[in-house]
Design a protein around this motif. Structure first.
Motif, PDB file in Angstrom:
ATOM      1  N   UNK A  42      55.414   3.465   3.055  1.00  0.00           N
ATOM      2  CA  UNK A  42      54.622   2.467   3.779  1.00  0.00           C
ATOM      3  C   UNK A  42      53.382   3.070   4.426  1.00  0.00           C
ATOM      4  N   UNK A  43      53.385   4.371   4.649  1.00  0.00           N
ATOM      5  CA  UNK A  43      52.296   5.029   5.366  1.00  0.00           C
ATOM      6  C   UNK A  43      51.494   5.991   4.494  1.00  0.00           C
ATOM      7  N   UNK A  44      51.644   5.886   3.175  1.00  0.00           N
ATOM      8  CA  UNK A  44      50.902   6.767   2.266  1.00  0.00           C
ATOM      9  C   UNK A  44      49.401   6.613   2.480  1.00  0.00           C
ATOM     10  N   UNK A  45      48.913   5.387   2.586  1.00  0.00           N
ATOM     11  CA  UNK A  45      47.483   5.165   2.780  1.00  0.00           C
ATOM     12  C   UNK A  45      46.967   5.791   4.056  1.00  0.00           C
ATOM     13  N   UNK A  46      47.711   5.640   5.136  1.00  0.00           N
ATOM     14  CA  UNK A  46      47.335   6.238   6.422  1.00  0.00           C
ATOM     15  C   UNK A  46      47.302   7.760   6.303  1.00  0.00           C
ATOM     16  N   UNK A  47      48.320   8.324   5.662  1.00  0.00           N
ATOM     17  CA  UNK A  47      48.366   9.777   5.505  1.00  0.00           C
ATOM     18  C   UNK A  47      47.222  10.276   4.624  1.00  0.00           C
ATOM     19  N   UNK A  48      46.947   9.564   3.539  1.00  0.00           N
ATOM     20  CA  UNK A  48      45.854   9.960   2.647  1.00  0.00           C
ATOM     21  C   UNK A  48      44.521   9.992   3.390  1.00  0.00           C
ATOM     22  N   UNK A  49      44.354   9.084   4.349  1.00  0.00           N
ATOM     23  CA  UNK A  49      43.094   9.004   5.090  1.00  0.00           C
ATOM     24  C   UNK A  49      42.842  10.234   5.958  1.00  0.00           C
TER      25      UNK A  49
END
Length: 90
Positions: free
Chosen positions: A42-49
């Protein structure tokens, strides 16, 4: 499992408050010198950022209940359940 296993190997579990801004999360992780990060799908996008600005992370591990067991994460060692299933019971 992680709340029990991580301290048992002598490591420190550092949970992240995902309600913080990406900048605050980045600062907190760099300040704590996080080395191994478990990322829920669920937090892949946040981590990628923020991943490109993390200074001490050596490895990441994906945690997911979804169909896809892959994600674009730097230093990805695999998906938790897949690695667990392949591990020796010993």
């Amino acid at each position: 499992e992680c709340m029990f296993a991580i301290p048992m190997i002598g490591a420190v579990i550092h949970t992240i408050n995902v309600r913080l801004s990406p900048e605050q999360i980045l600062y907190t992780m760099n300040h704590a010198e996080d080395r191994f990060v478990l990322v829920n799908s669920e937090f892949v996008g946040l981590y990628q950022a923020i991943a490109g600005q993390l200074t001490t992370v050596d490895k990441t591990l994906l945690l997911t209940d979804g169909e896809s067991k892959i994600a674009e994460l730097p230093h990805l060692v695999g998906e938790y359940e897949t690695l667990l299933a392949a591990a020796s019971p010993q």
